[in-house]
Design an enzyme around this catalytic site. Structure first.
Site, PDB file in Angstrom:
ATOM      1  N   HIS A  23      23.282  76.261 -15.972  1.00  0.00           N
ATOM      2  CA  HIS A  23      22.528  76.615 -17.160  1.00  0.00           C
ATOM      3  C   HIS A  23      23.270  76.025 -18.344  1.00  0.00           C
ATOM      4  O   HIS A  23      24.483  76.219 -18.473  1.00  0.00           O
ATOM      5  CB  HIS A  23      22.473  78.139 -17.338  1.00  0.00           C
ATOM      6  CG  HIS A  23      21.693  78.846 -16.289  1.00  0.00           C
ATOM      7  ND1 HIS A  23      20.402  79.287 -16.499  1.00  0.00           N
ATOM      8  CD2 HIS A  23      22.011  79.202 -15.027  1.00  0.00           C
ATOM      9  CE1 HIS A  23      19.976  79.886 -15.411  1.00  0.00           C
ATOM     10  NE2 HIS A  23      20.932  79.851 -14.495  1.00  0.00           N
ATOM     11  N   HIS A  75      22.889  74.912  -9.583  1.00  0.00           N
ATOM     12  CA  HIS A  75      22.454  74.483 -10.907  1.00  0.00           C
ATOM     13  C   HIS A  75      23.374  75.043 -11.983  1.00  0.00           C
ATOM     14  O   HIS A  75      24.050  76.042 -11.780  1.00  0.00           O
ATOM     15  CB  HIS A  75      21.000  74.888 -11.194  1.00  0.00           C
ATOM     16  CG  HIS A  75      20.716  76.352 -11.098  1.00  0.00           C
ATOM     17  ND1 HIS A  75      20.653  77.028  -9.899  1.00  0.00           N
ATOM     18  CD2 HIS A  75      20.461  77.273 -12.046  1.00  0.00           C
ATOM     19  CE1 HIS A  75      20.364  78.299 -10.119  1.00  0.00           C
ATOM     20  NE2 HIS A  75      20.251  78.482 -11.428  1.00  0.00           N
TER      21      HIS A  75
END
Length: 150
Positions: free
Chosen positions: A111, A109
């Site tokens: 941010h 992922h």
């Protein structure tokens, strides 16, 4: 865990896979065929969110190139909106890879963290001290080692 030829398709123990499957709630921001963006539950600043590929990959080292590209392009599109809609004055795009790299959820992922001069909206601090150059010989040695390996 279910696997595909390009990596792990779904990991039933992964909180992000559970979010993608709709079995765990999230505050969705954007979604397309490949990626999902949602608000971070433990944000470093107002508007901090995560962008993930829907297909499970544990980290930066295992994410297929096409998912990496799609996730990065979605993060860029969202970053532009942070300036316009939230009044962000900057943005950090951060990936944490491996426990020593601060990774706590093992589903790749990014941010997307809007940054503000107003510290009541922005709780992040730089984790290193800029303006402290490293040893030139050490830098050259790392450069030689890495360029040879690449």
């Amino acid at each position: 865990m279910n696997h595909s030829a390009t990596g792990d398709a779904v990991d039933e123990t992964c909180v992000f896979c559970e979010i993608v499957a709709g079995r765990m709630p999230c505050d969705r921001v954007a979604e397309d065929a490949t990626t999902l963006a949602f608000m971070d539950t433990d944000p470093g600043s107002d508007g901090h969110l995560l962008v993930i590929p829907k297909q499970h990959s544990a980290d930066l080292l295992s994410v297929p190139a096409e998912d990496l590209v799609a996730t990065t392009l979605a993060a860029q599109r969202i970053a532009k909106v942070l300036f316009a809609q939230l009044g962000a004055e900057g943005v950090n795009l951060l990936n944490c890879c491996g426990p020593a790299g601060w990774q706590t959820v093992f589903h790749f992922h990014l941010h997307v963290i809007p940054r503000y001069g107003d510290k009541s909206k922005d709780r992040l601090k730089l984790p290193f001290e800029p303006g402290m150059p490293s040893d030139a010989d050490a830098r050259a040695q790392y450069a030689r080692l890495l360029s040879t390996a690449l």
